[in-house]
Design a protein around this motif. Sequence first.
Motif, PDB file in Angstrom:
ATOM      1  N   ASN A  64      34.276  45.483  37.629  1.00 27.40           N
ATOM      2  CA  ASN A  64      35.200  45.487  38.768  1.00 27.40           C
ATOM      3  C   ASN A  64      35.098  46.774  39.586  1.00 27.40           C
ATOM      4  O   ASN A  64      35.070  46.743  40.824  1.00 27.40           O
ATOM      5  CB  ASN A  64      36.631  45.277  38.272  1.00 27.40           C
ATOM      6  N   THR A  65      35.041  47.920  38.908  1.00 26.33           N
ATOM      7  CA  THR A  65      34.926  49.187  39.632  1.00 26.33           C
ATOM      8  C   THR A  65      33.592  49.286  40.362  1.00 26.33           C
ATOM      9  O   THR A  65      33.524  49.703  41.530  1.00 26.33           O
ATOM     10  CB  THR A  65      35.097  50.355  38.659  1.00 26.33           C
TER      11      THR A  65
ATOM     12  N   TYR B 120      31.721  46.838  41.400  1.00 26.28           N
ATOM     13  CA  TYR B 120      31.686  45.895  42.518  1.00 26.28           C
ATOM     14  C   TYR B 120      32.485  46.431  43.707  1.00 26.28           C
ATOM     15  O   TYR B 120      32.064  46.321  44.867  1.00 26.28           O
ATOM     16  CB  TYR B 120      32.242  44.551  42.065  1.00 26.28           C
ATOM     17  N   ALA B 121      33.646  47.041  43.422  1.00 24.74           N
ATOM     18  CA  ALA B 121      34.461  47.588  44.508  1.00 24.74           C
ATOM     19  C   ALA B 121      33.730  48.728  45.214  1.00 24.74           C
ATOM     20  O   ALA B 121      33.759  48.839  46.446  1.00 24.74           O
ATOM     21  CB  ALA B 121      35.800  48.080  43.953  1.00 24.74           C
ATOM     22  N   ILE B 122      33.026  49.587  44.441  1.00 24.47           N
ATOM     23  CA  ILE B 122      32.276  50.678  45.060  1.00 24.47           C
ATOM     24  C   ILE B 122      31.125  50.135  45.900  1.00 24.47           C
ATOM     25  O   ILE B 122      30.875  50.599  47.028  1.00 24.47           O
ATOM     26  CB  ILE B 122      31.774  51.643  43.974  1.00 24.47           C
ATOM     27  N   ASP B 123      30.397  49.142  45.364  1.00 29.91           N
ATOM     28  CA  ASP B 123      29.284  48.568  46.124  1.00 29.91           C
ATOM     29  C   ASP B 123      29.766  47.944  47.419  1.00 29.91           C
ATOM     30  O   ASP B 123      29.106  48.059  48.477  1.00 29.91           O
ATOM     31  CB  ASP B 123      28.558  47.524  45.264  1.00 29.91           C
ATOM     32  N   ARG B 124      30.913  47.265  47.368  1.00 31.07           N
ATOM     33  CA  ARG B 124      31.462  46.677  48.592  1.00 31.07           C
ATOM     34  C   ARG B 124      31.884  47.768  49.570  1.00 31.07           C
ATOM     35  O   ARG B 124      31.710  47.641  50.784  1.00 31.07           O
ATOM     36  CB  ARG B 124      32.668  45.789  48.239  1.00 31.07           C
ATOM     37  N   LEU B 125      32.438  48.863  49.024  1.00 29.59           N
ATOM     38  CA  LEU B 125      32.949  49.921  49.885  1.00 29.59           C
ATOM     39  C   LEU B 125      31.817  50.649  50.612  1.00 29.59           C
ATOM     40  O   LEU B 125      31.930  50.968  51.796  1.00 29.59           O
ATOM     41  CB  LEU B 125      33.771  50.910  49.050  1.00 29.59           C
TER      42      LEU B 125
ATOM     43  N   HIS C  14      30.356  40.691  35.767  1.00 27.78           N
ATOM     44  CA  HIS C  14      31.583  40.864  36.547  1.00 27.78           C
ATOM     45  C   HIS C  14      32.584  39.813  36.064  1.00 27.78           C
ATOM     46  O   HIS C  14      32.449  38.626  36.361  1.00 27.78           O
ATOM     47  CB  HIS C  14      31.255  40.671  38.039  1.00 27.78           C
TER      48      HIS C  14
ATOM     49  N   ASN D  25      29.962  38.858  41.111  1.00 24.34           N
ATOM     50  CA  ASN D  25      28.598  39.395  41.010  1.00 24.34           C
ATOM     51  C   ASN D  25      27.720  38.623  40.025  1.00 24.34           C
ATOM     52  O   ASN D  25      26.526  38.486  40.231  1.00 24.34           O
ATOM     53  CB  ASN D  25      28.642  40.871  40.606  1.00 24.34           C
TER      54      ASN D  25
END
Length: 798
Positions: free
Chosen positions: A567-568, A570-575, A599, A633
């Motif tokens: 989760n972390t 994925y959030a960083i990659d999206r950001l 994920h 993911n």
Amino acid sequence: MDNVVEVEGKGVSRSELDEIIKQQPNEKILGARFYLSMYNWPDPDKIAEARARKDAARDRKNERRAARGKAPKPYSRTTAEWLREVVGEPPVLLDSSLTRRSSDQMRLYLQKEGHFNGEVTDSISFARPNGRPYHKPKARVIYSVEPGRAYSYCTISLRTDDPTIRGYLREAWPDRLVMEGDRFDADVLDRERTRITNRLRELGYLHFTRDLVQFDADTSAGDREVDLVVRVERPGPPRRKNLTGTPEGTIYQVADVEVDLRPRQRGKSTIPPDTIQLEGYRFLYQDRVPVKPQALLGSMFLRPDARYQQSHVDRTYRRLTALRAFDRVDIAFDSAQVRRPDQVNAKVRLIPARTQSVSVELYGTNRGGFLGTQLSLNHRHKNLFRSLGSIQTSMILGFEAQQSLTGGGSNVADDGVTDVGRDGLFNTLEIGPEVTLTFPQFLIPISRDKFSRSADPRSVFHILYNYQRRPDYTRNLARFSFGYEWHESPTKTWGVYPLEWNVIRIPRLSPEFDDYLRQANDPVLTDSYTDHLIVGARLQYTINTRNAEEPRRHNWFYRFSFEPAGNTLYAIDRLVDAPLSTDTTGSSFYTLTGVRYAHFLKFDNDLRHYRVLGAHSNLVARVAAGVGIPLTNLNVLPFESSFFVGGANGLRAWRARTVGPGSNSAPLVAFDRIGEVRIEGNIEYRFDLIGYLEGALFVDLGNIWYLEEEPQRPGSGFDADFLSELAIGTGVGLRLNFDFFLVRFDLGLQTKDPSLTPGERWIFQPKDRYEQTVSELNGSPTTYKPGLNLNLGIGYPF
């Protein structure tokens, strides 16, 4: 003989009256008097003859041993004597004197429960079993109990001549265990005596004992009521009863705390010890301090210049003992060198144990019914860097007889019998190191002072590398985890693991298995056998009343775990708008170091109840349920994180990963039955048989499902009809319990198979449609045979 207890009304526990009876009948197992049968099995007339023959044989052997200069061997029991004296239980013969004593004890019990006018009568009847005249008559003792109306408390008052103690007890008076209107109960009064004693010892009364608390019950209040007086007085002549100024009535302060770390010595040493002063504690050692004093502070609840508290003594002792770094832990108090009469010095004696050990272990394994052997070379250091931290290092080499997932290339035949001549005895190799470091405090970024010392905080590092060569594939697994563990209470434990890193690489797939994956066209299996990365965290909460200090008839175990992964990341990659990769199906995903990461969210629960039925039997029930939610993911759960049922510790009538998902009826061509939802239940009756041998009867149920039905697996989705899709197995077990380990054999019968058509799932239902379908596929008539599965396990299943 048999006992019958007849109780008029509902004011008295029949089971507690049963336990009072002095003469109990022969014990039963599953309704049969097993131990009595073992006692009666040998022919008493032939025992003496067998004894004489065995003794004569022993005499002849001892004569030959004596001729060779060897010591004689002692006589031993015959088989018949062993059955009667060790295994068997002689018949219980009626003893009227024990019947009278039982009646007297029941009357005393009624008085303790507040039934002062209760009556108990006994009578004896005789009857021949099943009306057979050639059988000896069997006695039945009937105890008739008329408790009558119980006495209750009218008034409750406190009497003590020490004003300080009176004040403390008045503050806690609302917390007392006896209240006006309650039924008189001597057991509750005893617990109240313990409560008062514990409270006063917690307030500093070091020498206060239970004997100083007495109860006066006056039954002349009328209308079956009792006036109760709680007296706190010093025993002895009237002039000595005043507690004020006596050791029993003194609140003590702990002046100094001395920790003696010197090794065990013979006689009194003339060499003065070395001393370290730290935070008011004085540490004594010889030559070199074996443990850094700072590391011991986390286990010391006794404080210098603080009021004495019994809980601090108990916690200090338990914590120091649990470290397993000391051969002996003693805590004593003395007032020889104190400044005031209300002071004592605490002396903690710690004799250091050996810090390092090396062991080699060779043992058998059973994973899902597949047998193997494992060699482990272990090294343990219990006082790493003299900080009371520990490191456990293991190198593991294992071999197993694994069934190929595609059914080929295995040394295990379809009937589960090992075929030694096909690929050798073992076809699976596993090797790799494992390291676990534990420190008895929280490391950065959490300060030592953030948690109470009573929480027993620990920091745990776990590192593992594992190479696996199996018939279908070769896999490399690397794992690193770091977390914190602590106790909320003696029965409640928390574990927070903020980082768990798993790297799975599969460099080889066998041609047969590669073809199977392509033909299955199943994204779940395909993604499970490709390189992937699991980066996440885990939260775990455990309640275990079996760890309580006092044995209990009912015990509970509950474990909850929550595992988020990816989760972390994925959030960083999206950001940061990281670049996406694409697989052969056109699905887009993010990667870390070139590897697609998992994920998902996963929840798991495990609840168990342990019920002691008697000295030789108990009942265990278990319910387990969990759900895993795959996210964006990687839209499937990794194989390692998916749920399954079956095997030696779950649904024992089926092998591991051979049940479900749901009512899917596809032929079993691979041990690949995994899911995103799991429900499982077990109930097991355990009982002692002979010596180390134990028996068991069990019922297991459970299944797995996907949250949404998979097109390749009809019936695999979780819906409102899930109860009808639970697989049920029944069986029997035999266990060899050697105390330090237990070997278990469980035979399970497939009683309800959810993969069959409704109306044919239960074992007793006709299997017309199943037999017709299989006969058409095989081209010959086929008869349904209920499935049996034999499990070999180490330890109890739960």
